[in-house]
Design an enzyme around this catalytic site. Structure first.
Site, short mmCIF file in Angstrom:
data_model
loop_
_atom_site.label_atom_id
_atom_site.label_comp_id
_atom_site.label_asym_id
_atom_site.label_seq_id
_atom_site.Cartn_x
_atom_site.Cartn_y
_atom_site.Cartn_z
N GLU A 110 19.32 -49.85 3.11
CA GLU A 110 18.12 -48.43 2.28
C GLU A 110 18.51 -49.29 1.29
O GLU A 110 17.87 -49.69 -0.11
CB GLU A 110 17.84 -47.88 2.69
CG GLU A 110 17.10 -46.26 1.97
CD GLU A 110 17.01 -45.65 2.72
OE1 GLU A 110 16.88 -45.09 4.08
OE2 GLU A 110 17.66 -44.03 2.00
N ASP A 111 19.79 -49.06 0.32
CA ASP A 111 20.31 -48.23 -1.00
C ASP A 111 20.88 -50.10 -0.79
O ASP A 111 21.22 -49.64 -2.73
CB ASP A 111 21.03 -47.38 -1.18
CG ASP A 111 20.26 -46.40 -1.20
OD1 ASP A 111 18.69 -46.24 -1.42
OD2 ASP A 111 21.12 -45.17 -0.70
N1 LIG Z 1 22.31 -33.67 -3.13
C1 LIG Z 1 21.92 -34.68 -3.19
N2 LIG Z 1 22.16 -36.51 -3.35
C2 LIG Z 1 22.20 -37.15 -3.56
C3 LIG Z 1 22.91 -36.97 -4.73
N3 LIG Z 1 23.21 -38.86 -5.05
C4 LIG Z 1 22.57 -39.63 -4.40
N4 LIG Z 1 21.74 -38.70 -3.42
C5 LIG Z 1 20.93 -38.96 -2.53
O1 LIG Z 1 19.37 -38.73 -2.87
C6 LIG Z 1 18.60 -38.71 -1.93
C7 LIG Z 1 17.05 -37.44 -2.03
O2 LIG Z 1 16.84 -37.91 -3.09
P1 LIG Z 1 15.26 -38.19 -3.31
O3 LIG Z 1 14.69 -38.38 -4.70
O4 LIG Z 1 14.52 -37.11 -2.67
O5 LIG Z 1 14.74 -39.46 -2.96
P2 LIG Z 1 15.48 -40.69 -2.67
O6 LIG Z 1 16.71 -40.99 -3.86
O7 LIG Z 1 15.05 -41.71 -1.86
O8 LIG Z 1 14.11 -41.09 -3.57
C8 LIG Z 1 19.25 -38.51 -0.77
O9 LIG Z 1 19.21 -40.26 -0.17
P3 LIG Z 1 19.20 -40.26 1.67
O10 LIG Z 1 21.11 -40.02 1.94
O11 LIG Z 1 18.53 -41.29 2.18
O12 LIG Z 1 18.69 -38.85 2.16
P4 LIG Z 1 17.23 -38.65 2.64
O13 LIG Z 1 16.89 -37.69 1.63
O14 LIG Z 1 16.41 -39.60 1.73
O15 LIG Z 1 17.12 -38.59 3.71
C9 LIG Z 1 20.90 -38.61 -1.37
O16 LIG Z 1 21.57 -39.24 -1.07
C10 LIG Z 1 23.39 -35.60 -5.29
O17 LIG Z 1 24.20 -36.16 -6.64
N5 LIG Z 1 23.10 -34.87 -4.47
#
Ligand SMILES: Nc1nc2c(ncn2[C@@H]2O[C@H](COP(=O)(O)OP(=O)(O)O)[C@@H](OP(=O)(O)OP(=O)(O)O)[C@H]2O)c(=O)[nH]1
Ligand SMILES: [Mn+2]
Length: 179
Positions: free
Chosen positions: A65-66
């Site tokens: 994904e990233d």
């Molecule tokens: N809480 C938090 N999240 C952070 C941080 N830095 C990066 N993230 C990531 O950001 C995602 C959630 O942010 P969003 O704005 O909802 O999603 P997006 O990045 O995909 O646009 C998560 O992705 P993901 O792991 O792919 O999960 P999902 O939420 O897409 O299921 C999370 O891992 C941080 O400091 N705190």
């Protein structure tokens, strides 16, 4: 050393290289790799998960994904089972964000039990991270919205791991989110 320990080291090394230049969205700019390691550790340490392929998929869950990683590369390096789990937990980043979020809610109940484990641990890590500190640029409303959406996804993942689900329920309860 046993072969599963060697496999996990190989996997964490691969993920660390892929996420090498990425940081979390917190003010401290925590290295991104802390997240996949933490997700795998939630599974092993709190969820009692011993299935090495699930732990590998947790370590790799955000690489496709990233980063520039492809599912074919995961398949060639770690085999079809790990690749399939990673595929199941990978959002289609070409879609608009709202549609991506909607699809997670819709797809959650159809995931394999292994993918559901990774998704539960991913949500638990991210919700704890939101309680620890607010990502740069996020308002309190956006944080609350994330809890509401995560609760909808978790509804579709239930019946998979009672320990992780209870810990998630406690976090939703603290936020006043309807289960
Ligand atoms: N809480 C938090 N999240 C952070 C941080 N830095 C990066 N993230 C990531 O950001 C995602 C959630 O942010 P969003 O704005 O909802 O999603 P997006 O990045 O995909 O646009 C998560 O992705 P993901 O792991 O792919 O999960 P999902 O939420 O897409 O299921 C999370 O891992 C941080 O400091 N705190
Ligand atoms: Mn993640």
């Amino acid at each position: 050393m046993n072969s599963e320990a060697v496999l996990l080291l190989e996997t964490v090394h691969f993920a660390a290289e892929k996420h090498r230049n990425q940081r979390r969205k917190d003010t401290e700019q925590t290295p991104y790799i802390n997240h996949p390691i933490g997700v795998a550790r939630i599974l092993s340490h709190e969820g009692g998960v011993m299935d090495v392929e699930v732990l590998q998929a947790a370590l790799l869950h955000d690489t496709v994904e990233d980063t520039d990683t492809s599912i074919a590369e995961i398949q060639a390096t770690f085999g079809p089972v790990v690749a399939r789990i990673v595929q199941e937990v990978t959002d289609d980043k070409s879609l608009p964000k709202q549609e991506r979020k909607r699809q997670q809610v819709e797809h959650a109940p159809h995931c394999s039990p292994q993918a559901k484990l990774v998704k539960l641990a991913d949500k638990l890590y991210n919700l704890r991270d939101l309680n620890r500190c607010t990502p740069v640029g996020w308002t309190a409303e956006r944080v609350q919205e994330y809890f509401l959406w995560a609760c909808e996804v978790v509804k579709g993942l239930r019946g998979t791991n009672s320990v992780l689900e209870e810990k998630l329920d406690e976090l939703f309860k603290q936020r006043g989110v309807q289960l």
